[in-house]
Design an enzyme around this catalytic site. Structure first.
Site, short mmCIF file in Angstrom:
data_model
loop_
_atom_site.label_atom_id
_atom_site.label_comp_id
_atom_site.label_asym_id
_atom_site.label_seq_id
_atom_site.Cartn_x
_atom_site.Cartn_y
_atom_site.Cartn_z
N ASN A 62 -5.50 1.48 -8.25
CA ASN A 62 -5.68 0.42 -7.26
C ASN A 62 -6.03 -0.84 -8.05
O ASN A 62 -6.33 -0.76 -9.24
CB ASN A 62 -6.80 0.80 -6.29
CG ASN A 62 -6.82 -0.08 -5.06
OD1 ASN A 62 -5.84 -0.76 -4.75
ND2 ASN A 62 -7.94 -0.09 -4.36
N TYR A 94 0.82 -1.20 0.00
CA TYR A 94 0.00 0.00 0.00
C TYR A 94 0.85 1.25 0.00
O TYR A 94 1.88 1.31 0.66
CB TYR A 94 -0.82 0.10 1.28
CG TYR A 94 -1.93 -0.88 1.45
CD1 TYR A 94 -2.87 -1.08 0.45
CD2 TYR A 94 -2.05 -1.60 2.63
CE1 TYR A 94 -3.90 -1.96 0.65
CE2 TYR A 94 -3.09 -2.48 2.83
CZ TYR A 94 -4.01 -2.66 1.84
OH TYR A 94 -5.03 -3.52 2.04
N TYR A 153 -7.56 -10.43 1.58
CA TYR A 153 -8.47 -9.28 1.47
C TYR A 153 -8.93 -9.10 0.03
O TYR A 153 -10.09 -8.80 -0.23
CB TYR A 153 -7.77 -8.01 1.98
CG TYR A 153 -8.56 -6.75 1.72
CD1 TYR A 153 -9.80 -6.56 2.32
CD2 TYR A 153 -8.09 -5.78 0.85
CE1 TYR A 153 -10.54 -5.42 2.08
CE2 TYR A 153 -8.82 -4.63 0.60
CZ TYR A 153 -10.04 -4.46 1.22
OH TYR A 153 -10.78 -3.34 0.96
N LYS A 154 -8.02 -9.28 -0.92
CA LYS A 154 -8.38 -9.10 -2.32
C LYS A 154 -9.10 -10.32 -2.89
O LYS A 154 -9.49 -10.33 -4.05
CB LYS A 154 -7.14 -8.75 -3.15
CG LYS A 154 -6.63 -7.33 -2.83
CD LYS A 154 -5.40 -6.95 -3.62
CE LYS A 154 -4.81 -5.60 -3.21
NZ LYS A 154 -5.60 -4.45 -3.68
N GLU A 187 -8.39 -0.23 -10.94
CA GLU A 187 -9.21 0.97 -10.77
C GLU A 187 -8.34 2.20 -11.01
O GLU A 187 -7.32 2.36 -10.34
CB GLU A 187 -9.73 1.07 -9.34
CG GLU A 187 -10.72 0.00 -8.96
CD GLU A 187 -11.13 0.11 -7.49
OE1 GLU A 187 -12.00 -0.67 -7.08
OE2 GLU A 187 -10.57 0.95 -6.75
N HIS A 237 -13.52 3.00 4.99
CA HIS A 237 -12.31 2.23 4.74
C HIS A 237 -11.99 1.24 5.86
O HIS A 237 -10.98 0.54 5.80
CB HIS A 237 -11.11 3.16 4.56
CG HIS A 237 -11.07 3.85 3.23
ND1 HIS A 237 -11.18 5.21 3.09
CD2 HIS A 237 -10.95 3.35 1.98
CE1 HIS A 237 -11.12 5.52 1.79
NE2 HIS A 237 -11.00 4.42 1.10
N ARG A 243 -4.80 8.05 -8.80
CA ARG A 243 -3.98 6.93 -8.35
C ARG A 243 -4.57 5.66 -8.95
O ARG A 243 -5.69 5.67 -9.46
CB ARG A 243 -3.93 6.82 -6.83
CG ARG A 243 -5.26 6.42 -6.20
CD ARG A 243 -5.18 6.44 -4.70
NE ARG A 243 -4.38 5.35 -4.17
CZ ARG A 243 -4.89 4.17 -3.75
NH1 ARG A 243 -6.18 3.94 -3.78
NH2 ARG A 243 -4.09 3.24 -3.28
#
Lengths: 198, 358
Positions: B225, B37, B316-317, B265, B193, B223
């Site tokens: 993601n 991150y 998480y993904k 994204e 978040h 940005r």
């Protein structure tokens, strides 16, 4: 023993406090079940003389002890839903300076808090204290139905019947935690339910 | 260039496909051979010609089909588009921003004619020619945010700014990476978040919030993601997870090349002039593993990133179970050669894959 220490969690999860006497001319207290004990802990004759006290027993028997506090107004309601119209009526008359005390389950406190915020009282005027059941009010992310008083994880959605796991992600608007299908990637493989904090 | 719009689906028979043009301009999200991150914000002031960074709101070959998919999602679940009552002005701001940007950036596709508050909007790819009164909701078939985001690719979160905080108070969300607008609406930046692991402890969100609060009108930021999706499914919503989750288990060594997609994204951030709200478009790009592997640099790098990603992030993904199979596939495209820095394909300068059998 009705005080429960919630484990540390994510930032959307609400943190409940401990009630204390605040100065002010008008006080509204809503106590659900063992929440009555938190009221008994802080009650003084002076405070209660300026207090509208609403008690929702949910099978507990604190009515006589609460009545003996001689609050300005006392109401015993059979359920939160049944008391809601009265709570809204009281909040309608609200002026700045009203102090609100909410104590009982997370589901009741969350819902009442959103009623109080709706009439424009600042969140600083609301105190909370969790007492009694650690059951959660859950929103099914799939059908949007709310299941009250969920004690185990996973659980069955009362509306659509899906098996949902209990997340810590919490919405103040819904006053509910999020429930998500537990066997979406392996239909029928539903773990044995256990207590949420076990 | 003139864009040839695909007629394709993002569900059921999944006829979605990237042309060679779309593959080369795919926003590959890894600027080095590892990933962690970071706030990774930069100014959104154009980019290389033809890249997804060039225009304020990128329009590509998937535009028309994506808008059809969005209309289907909204038909089944209108709660994917919501706006709290105080956000209507921000909706008009957004409508103006998108119409003005698209008509200036793509004059052959979009036209905006303004005469005071009497506006005429022409969207040629979608066959729309509509005259309306700016700031008069009764002249639009939907609220202003819904009207314009039914004609713009990507999800849109419209954030109110007050008390030095951002609030998710409106949005159009039909292509999300597993979050629910209906659940998160009204939350502040830290609350929505909350489920993201690690990043809170790393101070990522505190720094990101500080940056976002200071974004000025006319100086947007961006940005990238990323996550993984099995099948080119746009609607990976939690609402429908009980229906699509099972697709994750259909991956096999035989079908992984065309079934597994990297989902990127492109997040941009624009300050809105009247409301002072912040709009946060989240544009989704999908690319199959086999298409990514046509770029040697990306083949080498994707293998290394996925191999070395911390377990918590892969969980998480949502691809922890499929990671071993992904690595079996991807390792064929990693010959151990070094990669050039940055996200661009560098097809002219990077060497082709060296056969490992040689």
């Amino acid at each position: 023993m009705s005080k429960f220490e919630f484990p540390k969690s994510i930032t959307s999860r609400p943190v409940w406090g401990t009630l204390e006497v605040r100065s002010g001319e008008h006080h509204l207290m809503i106590a659900e079940a063992e929440g009555a004990e938190a009221i008994l802990d802080i009650a003084t004759p002076d405070l209660m003389a300026k207090t509208h006290l609403i008690y929702i027993p949910k099978g507990t028997g604190y009515a006589e002890r609460l009545r003996a506090l001689n609050s300005a107004q006392f109401y015993e309601g059979p359920s939160y839903e049944a008391s809601l119209q009265r709570i809204r009526r009281v909040l309608e008359d609200t002026h700045m300076g009203l102090q609100v005390y909410l104590t009982g389950t997370e589901g009741m406190m969350g819902q009442a808090m959103s009623e109080v915020m709706t009439v424009g009282l600042p969140h600083t005027a609301i105190q909370t204290e969790h007492r009694g059941s650690v059951a959660r009010r859950m929103q099914c992310v799939h059908c949007k139905g709310i299941t009250e008083d969920v004690e185990v994880d996973p659980f069955v959605c009362a509306h659509c019947g899906l098996n949902l796991f209990v997340r810590d992600h919490y919405s103040r608007r819904h006053a509910a935690y999020q429930g998500v299908c537990v066997d979406a990637e392996d239909h029928g493989n539903v773990p044995e339910p256990k207590g949420i904090y076990e | 260039m003139t864009i040839q719009f695909n007629d394709e689906t993002f569900r059921d028979d999944y006829t979605f496909n990237n042309s060679e043009w779309a593959i080369k301009r795919f926003p590959f999200p890894f600027h080095e051979d590892s990933y962690m991150y970071s706030v990774n914000m930069e100014q959104h002031r154009g980019g290389p010609e033809g890249s997804v960074y060039e225009m304020r709101f990128d329009v590509d070959e998937h535009y028309v089909s994506e808008m059809k998919d969005r209309a289907m999602v909204l038909d089944q679940d209108p709660l994917r588009c919501q706006s709290l009552p105080h956000m209507t002005l921000a909706g008009w701001d957004l409508l103006e921003l998108i119409m003005a940007s698209k008509s200036e950036d793509y004059p052959d596709l979009f036209e905006l004619h303004r005469n005071g508050n009497q506006w005429r909007w022409i969207n040629k790819p979608m066959g729309i020619d509509h005259s309306f009164t700016f700031m008069d909701e009764t002249t639009l078939p939907y609220g202003p945010m819904e009207y314009i985001t039914r004609q713009a690719q990507g999800d849109f979160a419209v954030l109110d700014q007050r008390d030095e905080m951002l609030w998710m108070d409106a949005g159009m969300v039909t292509t999300q990476a597993d979050w629910s607008l209906d659940f998160d609406i009204g939350m502040n930046f830290f609350e929505w978040h909350a489920p993201v692991p690690k990043a809170h402890e790393m101070g990522i969100f505190q720094r990101a919030l500080k940056f976002l609060l200071n974004i000025q009108q006319g100086a947007p930021a961006r940005r990238l993601n990323w996550t993984m999706t099995v099948n080119p499914l746009l609607d990976t919503s939690p609402e429908n997870y009980h229906k699509w989750g099972i697709q994750k288990t259909t991956l096999t060594p035989e079908n992984i090349a065309h079934k597994q997609h990297l989902r990127v994204e492109l997040q941009t951030f624009f300050r809105l002039p009247r409301s002072n709200a912040l709009v946060f478009p989240i544009r989704c790009y999908l690319c199959s593993f086999q298409d990514l592997m046509t770029v040697p640099k990306w083949g080498r790098r994707l293998h290394r990133v996925i191999r070395d990603l911390p377990e918590e992030l892969a969980t998480y993904k949502g691809f922890i179970d499929n990671r071993p199979m992904m690595l079996d596939y991807l390792s064929q495209f990693d010959d151990g050669l070094p990669t050039s820095p940055g996200i661009w394909p560098d097809l002219e300068t990077e060497p082709p894959l060296k056969s490992k059998l040689a």
